[in-house]
Scaffold this motif. Structure first.
Motif, short mmCIF file in Angstrom:
data_model
loop_
_atom_site.label_atom_id
_atom_site.label_comp_id
_atom_site.label_asym_id
_atom_site.label_seq_id
_atom_site.Cartn_x
_atom_site.Cartn_y
_atom_site.Cartn_z
N ALA A 287 -8.00 6.03 -3.69
CA ALA A 287 -6.56 6.07 -3.38
C ALA A 287 -5.94 7.36 -3.87
N ASP A 288 -6.45 7.88 -4.98
CA ASP A 288 -5.93 9.10 -5.61
C ASP A 288 -6.62 10.34 -5.05
N LEU B 203 0.83 -1.20 0.00
CA LEU B 203 0.00 0.00 0.00
C LEU B 203 0.87 1.26 0.00
N LYS B 204 1.96 1.22 0.72
CA LYS B 204 2.89 2.35 0.70
C LYS B 204 3.49 2.53 -0.69
N GLN B 205 3.73 1.42 -1.37
CA GLN B 205 4.27 1.49 -2.72
C GLN B 205 3.26 2.14 -3.67
N TYR B 206 2.00 1.78 -3.54
CA TYR B 206 0.97 2.39 -4.39
C TYR B 206 0.87 3.89 -4.10
N ASN C 253 -3.58 -4.91 -8.49
CA ASN C 253 -4.15 -5.55 -7.30
C ASN C 253 -5.67 -5.56 -7.45
N THR C 254 -6.18 -6.60 -8.07
CA THR C 254 -7.61 -6.68 -8.35
C THR C 254 -8.45 -6.82 -7.09
N GLN D 148 -6.60 3.97 3.01
CA GLN D 148 -5.30 3.99 3.67
C GLN D 148 -4.23 4.60 2.76
N ILE D 149 -4.29 4.27 1.47
CA ILE D 149 -3.35 4.84 0.50
C ILE D 149 -3.54 6.36 0.42
#
Length: 258
Positions: free
Chosen positions: A155-156, A5-8, A29-30, A39-40
């Motif tokens: 996430a964005d 998740l940190k990578q995303y 990550n489907t 969280q992201i």
């Protein structure tokens, strides 16, 4: 928070910095869940706050059926507003600061006291609102070609870009937000129209939904925050040289240029 998740989060941050869109997270990550997507989002908001930016409010996205159909999702989402996103009424947004912008017209709430869920009602929102004003939101996506599913846009930061407040402050006792009409023009021509009821039946309901959703993360809507309550119609694409104006019944207008 898991390493993936940190990578995303880092990928989205780099896309914003470089101005180059990335592939959807859900293509890698489907099984990404809504909670993981938030969280992201919160990871990147934390980074921005640590760099000196300030949270000044929240935005609610995908409240209208038109926007849900446009992006192929079936429920609202939310994101954070930062002081770096503010554009003055009638001001300009450099096309170099966005990747693939679209413009939405909506109602902005400014709060006079805190709202914290769960169990926030429409009446609670009315009592907590100082005033409302017209707003334009410049939505943007770090996901290439807007190929997003709900976890991608969450996430964005709910595909946030910039926002503009305008018009004249109005008390909720002075207007009926369910019936308020809006006309959005692009370069002087009508791009679309909308009505307050397009946003979950009433923009007030959107703010109540947000306060209750944020309770899952122990986050409240604070006094003085700006809440963008959701688009009243489908977003309109923007390019360099375009000008947009949204006119709302009773509360005035707001404009932005690219």
């Amino acid at each position: 928070m898991g390493a993936n998740l940190k990578q995303y989060a880092a990928q989205l941050a780099e896309a914003e910095f470089s101005g180059t869109g990335v592939l959807p997270i859900t293509s890698d990550n489907t099984g990404l869940t809504i909670e993981e997507a938030y969280q992201i989002q919160l990871e990147n908001i934390k980074r921005k706050v640590e760099s000196g930016q300030k949270i000044v409010g929240k935005k609610i996205g995908l409240t209208s059926l038109a926007m849900q159909r446009l992006l192929g999702v079936d429920e609202p989402d939310y994101g954070h507003l930062l002081d770096s996103m503010v554009v003055e009424n009638g001001g300009a947004v450099s096309i170099e600061k966005v990747l693939q912008p679209k413009v939405e017209a909506e109602i902005a709430f400014v709060l006079k006291k805190e709202l914290k869920g769960p169990n926030v009602t429409a009446l609670d929102v009315i009592q907590a609102t100082d005033y409302v004003v017209p707003a334009l939101e410049i939505v943007d996506s770090r996901i290439k070609d807007w190929k997003i599913k709900l976890p991608d846009t969450i996430a964005d930061n709910a595909s946030s870009g910039f926002y503009v407040l305008g018009g004249k402050p109005a008390r909720l006792s002075e207007i009926d937000l369910e019936l308020i009409g809006m006309v959005l023009t692009k370069n002087g021509e009508v791009a679309n129209t909308g009505v307050g009821a397009a946003a979950l039946g009433n923009p007030i309901n959107c703010v109540a939904w947000l306060a209750n959703r944020l309770a899952d993360f122990d986050i409240s809507l604070k006094k003085g925050e700006v809440i963008l309550s959701g688009s009243l119609s489908a977003a309109v694409e923007a390019q360099a040289g375009d000008s947009f104006t949204a006119r709302f019944a009773h509360i005035g207008q707001v404009s932005v240029h690219f």
